[in-house]
Design an enzyme around this catalytic site. Structure first.
Site, short mmCIF file in Angstrom:
data_model
loop_
_atom_site.label_atom_id
_atom_site.label_comp_id
_atom_site.label_asym_id
_atom_site.label_seq_id
_atom_site.Cartn_x
_atom_site.Cartn_y
_atom_site.Cartn_z
N GLY A 28 0.81 -1.22 0.00
CA GLY A 28 0.00 0.00 0.00
C GLY A 28 0.84 1.26 0.00
O GLY A 28 0.45 2.28 -0.59
N ASP A 29 1.99 1.20 0.66
CA ASP A 29 2.88 2.36 0.68
C ASP A 29 3.44 2.65 -0.70
O ASP A 29 3.54 3.80 -1.13
CB ASP A 29 4.03 2.11 1.65
CG ASP A 29 3.58 2.08 3.10
OD1 ASP A 29 2.77 2.94 3.49
OD2 ASP A 29 4.02 1.19 3.85
N HIS A 30 3.83 1.60 -1.43
CA HIS A 30 4.39 1.80 -2.76
C HIS A 30 3.34 2.39 -3.70
O HIS A 30 3.64 3.29 -4.49
CB HIS A 30 4.91 0.48 -3.32
CG HIS A 30 5.91 -0.18 -2.43
ND1 HIS A 30 6.15 -1.53 -2.44
CD2 HIS A 30 6.74 0.33 -1.48
CE1 HIS A 30 7.07 -1.83 -1.54
NE2 HIS A 30 7.44 -0.71 -0.95
#
Length: 396
Positions: free
Chosen positions: A167-169
């Site tokens: 999700g961060d990427h």
């Protein structure tokens, strides 16, 4: 290097993954990014993953940046950030609303110093609503809360965890996209603005096909059932060598004749149980059992060659060690090598897009903790005596 963002100045007051990655992508495009860390450093500097040192991970999210330390609990530390903002184009943060207010880093406070500032603000769950202050890593806000976790995996099995940083990427790319659009808008209006992002919002967007259907019907979409999918040639099968293959023939009727030829089962093409999409769906479990037996007769490599000859759409289920050596990834330059002061020559990922003229690439390794503090302070007009005093006070 000729980067599309050459000359753009970015100040990052953020930690962990998504916001720093968004800033790293801007650095790949040529922006000058100054990362402001707490005196003890970003938490990722000490985060260990199997088989990798903390420096490997920190480098992925902070490559090509300049790094300084500033104690934001100290008024002189906050003054340093304000001086940086006065000459910046972009400010990126993922601090909680309470900390942003405490450190006097709200959009209103910084826009008063620099009306042209683009203020990129990442939260877990958004800037409004009863949970605006809730903390949330991508596992929680992006994966679980969005519904992704609840629709992946076997029907009666436990919901699976995502892989680290998924999700961060995704959100890092979204941040870069939003910042670029805001910079273009500033060219027209001459004014900056705040752009809000959240891990929760990114998760909903990633699941947008299912979310759209849920908005219309009010119901959850069914999970994929491998033994009885709606479309048996959009499914996984195990080959003779134990490897898995994914068939992705979404337009099933179009591909059905060639698929039957590829697996040397012409008898299936006109079988009334399987000769249309509706028939195959009605007899899905029966067809999957037949295809399980078929794919168990040859290796993944053999099946790939047969399917390619007949124009089928498929992919191997690869391991990570295979993915990083994939000839197609190598041919397209999806990885690059850089020289790191402590790790030596190391490979890392490029940004997920390519320009035909401008150069978008990793500009160098991540900074050591506080590596550029004195250099940046001198550029801001601080004297050596003032820098020594700031250090003695614990402001840097």
């Amino acid at each position: 290097m000729n980067g599309p963002l050459d000359g753009i100045q970015v100040v990052e007051v953020a930690n962990w993954l998504a916001a720093p990655l968004g800033a790293a992508i801007l650095a790949d495009m040529g922006a000058t990014v100054v990362k402001v860390e707490a005196v003890q450093g970003d938490a990722v500097r000490g985060f260990r993953a199997p088989g990798a040192s903390p420096e490997h991970l920190f480098n992925l999210y902070n490559r090509g940046k300049r790094g300084i330390t500033a104690n934001l609990e100290h008024p002189e530390g906050r003054a340093i950030v304000r001086k940086l903002v006065e000459r910046a184009d972009v400010f990126i943060t993922n601090l909680t609303p309470a900390r942003v207010a405490r450190y006097e880093l709200t959009y209103d406070a910084l826009a008063a110093l620099n009306p042209r500032l683009i203020y990129a603000n990442l939260t877990g769950y958004g800037v409004h609503g009863p949970e605006r202050d809730r903390l949330g890593f991508d596992y929680a806000a992006f994966w679980a809360r969005s519904g992704i976790m609840g629709i992946i995996g076997p029907e009666n099995g436990p919901p699976p965890l995502q892989r680290p940083g998924m999700g961060d990427h995704t959100t890092g790319v979204v941040i870069a996209c939003g910042v670029l659009a805001a910079l273009i808008d500033r060219q027209r209006t001459g004014k900056g603005q705040q752009v809000n992002f959240s891990l929760f919002n990114s998760g909903l967007w990633v699941l947008a096909t299912d979310i759209q259907m849920a908005l219309v019907t009010g119901a959850s979409m069914p999970r994929h059932h491998r033994e009885a999918p709606p479309n048996p040639i959009w499914n996984t099968y195990r080959c003779a060598d134990g490897r898995w293959i994914l068939l992705v023939m979404i337009q099933a009727d179009r591909y059905w004749p060639n698929f039957c030829a590829a697996i040397a089962r012409p008898d299936l093409e006109h079988d009334p149980r399987f000769n249309s999409m509706a028939a195959r769906q009605a007899h899905s479990a029966e067809l999957v059992r037949i295809l399980d037996e078929v794919f168990a007769t040859a290796t993944l490599k053999e099946w790939g060659e047969r399917l390619d000859r007949h124009g089928a759409i498929w992919a191997p289920v690869q391991s990570l060690s295979e993915a990083v050596q994939d000839p197609q990834a190598r041919a397209n330059g999806y990885f690059t090598a850089i020289d790191h002061p402590s790790l030596g020559r190391m490979e890392t990922l490029q940004a997920p897009f390519r320009f035909s003229v401008s150069e978008v690439t990793v500009r160098g390794p991540a900074p050591e903790l506080g590596q550029h503090t004195e250099e940046v302070l001198l550029e801001l007009g601080y004297s050596w005596e003032e820098i020594v005093s700031l250090r003695d006070q614990g402001a840097i």
